[in-house]
Design an enzyme around this catalytic site. Sequence first.
Site, PDB file in Angstrom:
ATOM      1  N   CYS A   1       0.643  -1.087  -0.353  1.00  0.00           N
ATOM      2  CA  CYS A   1       0.058   0.070  -0.135  1.00  0.00           C
ATOM      3  C   CYS A   1       1.092   1.117   0.132  1.00  0.00           C
ATOM      4  CB  CYS A   1      -1.326   0.137   1.315  1.00  0.00           C
ATOM      5  SG  CYS A   1      -0.101   0.889   2.668  1.00  0.00           S
ATOM      6  N   GLU A   2       0.399   2.146  -0.717  1.00  0.00           N
ATOM      7  CA  GLU A   2       1.210   3.508  -0.616  1.00  0.00           C
ATOM      8  C   GLU A   2       1.124   4.506   0.488  1.00  0.00           C
ATOM      9  OE1 GLU A   2       0.310   5.229  -4.584  1.00  0.00           O
ATOM     10  OE2 GLU A   2      -1.449   6.219  -4.057  1.00  0.00           O
ATOM     11  N   HIS A   3       0.409   3.916   1.207  1.00  0.00           N
ATOM     12  CA  HIS A   3       0.104   5.327   1.900  1.00  0.00           C
ATOM     13  C   HIS A   3       1.193   4.567   3.043  1.00  0.00           C
ATOM     14  CE1 HIS A   3      -4.485   6.333   0.074  1.00  0.00           C
ATOM     15  NE2 HIS A   3      -3.186   6.420   0.264  1.00  0.00           N
TER      16      HIS A   3
ATOM     17  N   GLN B   1      -6.085  -0.287  -3.662  1.00  0.00           N
ATOM     18  CA  GLN B   1      -6.283  -1.418  -4.442  1.00  0.00           C
ATOM     19  C   GLN B   1      -7.033  -1.167  -5.959  1.00  0.00           C
ATOM     20  OE1 GLN B   1      -7.764  -4.534  -1.666  1.00  0.00           O
ATOM     21  NE2 GLN B   1      -9.329  -5.088  -3.532  1.00  0.00           N
TER      22      GLN B   1
ATOM     23  N   HIS C   1      -5.599  -5.928   3.380  1.00  0.00           N
ATOM     24  CA  HIS C   1      -4.939  -5.113   4.289  1.00  0.00           C
ATOM     25  C   HIS C   1      -4.009  -4.426   5.404  1.00  0.00           C
ATOM     26  CE1 HIS C   1      -5.516  -2.492   0.242  1.00  0.00           C
ATOM     27  NE2 HIS C   1      -6.707  -4.255   0.507  1.00  0.00           N
TER      28      HIS C   1
HETATM   29 ZN    ZN Z   1      -2.402   1.236   4.086  1.00  0.00          ZN
END
Ligand code: ZN
Length: 232
Positions: free
Chosen positions: A122-124, A163, A191
């Site tokens: 995940c890019e966050h 996603q 996630h």
């Molecule tokens: Zn994330």
Amino acid sequence: MTSLNSARNEARANGGKAVHDAHADDVNARLRSEAFQQAFDLGYPPVDTAAVEDATRQLLVAVGEDPLREGLANTPRRVARAYEELLAGYRTDPVALVNDALFNVEQSDMVVVSDIDFYSLCEHHLLPFYGKAHVAYLPAGKVIGLSKIPRIVEMFARRLQLQERLTRQIAGFVDEVLQPEGVAVVLEGVHLCARMRGVENGGTRMTSSTFLGRFESDPAARAEFLTHIRAR
Ligand code: ZN
């Protein structure tokens, strides 16, 4: 698992040989074009592993660790190698991936490839999300070798992702390469950024979908695909 239709399609497709024809040349030219590379975030420069190693050392210090203690001594190098692998999708050559594995078909039976494992970041939070991808298309004269669909999923999963974007990129790529009557992609993802941090409870999965062409316009086609993947 692959559907009966897809098995039939491949049997028929492999009866003929891969055709390196005008269509294949046209596809390869499109995959190599600047516009395509930009649209699908391809052609990135190599990972600067020395910079990743430095940054990892700084991160270890910043969180209060001693980057020189025995267990961590080789961690920066391992992290750099891991990122090289996990982010290889930006550097995949799409022409080598497709490798002319396009076959002529006359029928347009739905091709379904389901339960493809994917692993992404995940890019966050730079934490993993992973799960199953289900991909279908309605051929308009061409099918692609069955083994290529999981590799397409992998090319887009090995990146910093959302996603939803991963789902759209897989569908868009299949659409570009095969120009079929329709493409459907459903992803079910877990996630870890949410699970490990207690943001969500135990069994939650996120489902995302993209329907293009007839899968968007024709509810019966969409329903047939969804029946396939629910019947697993
Ligand atoms: Zn994330």
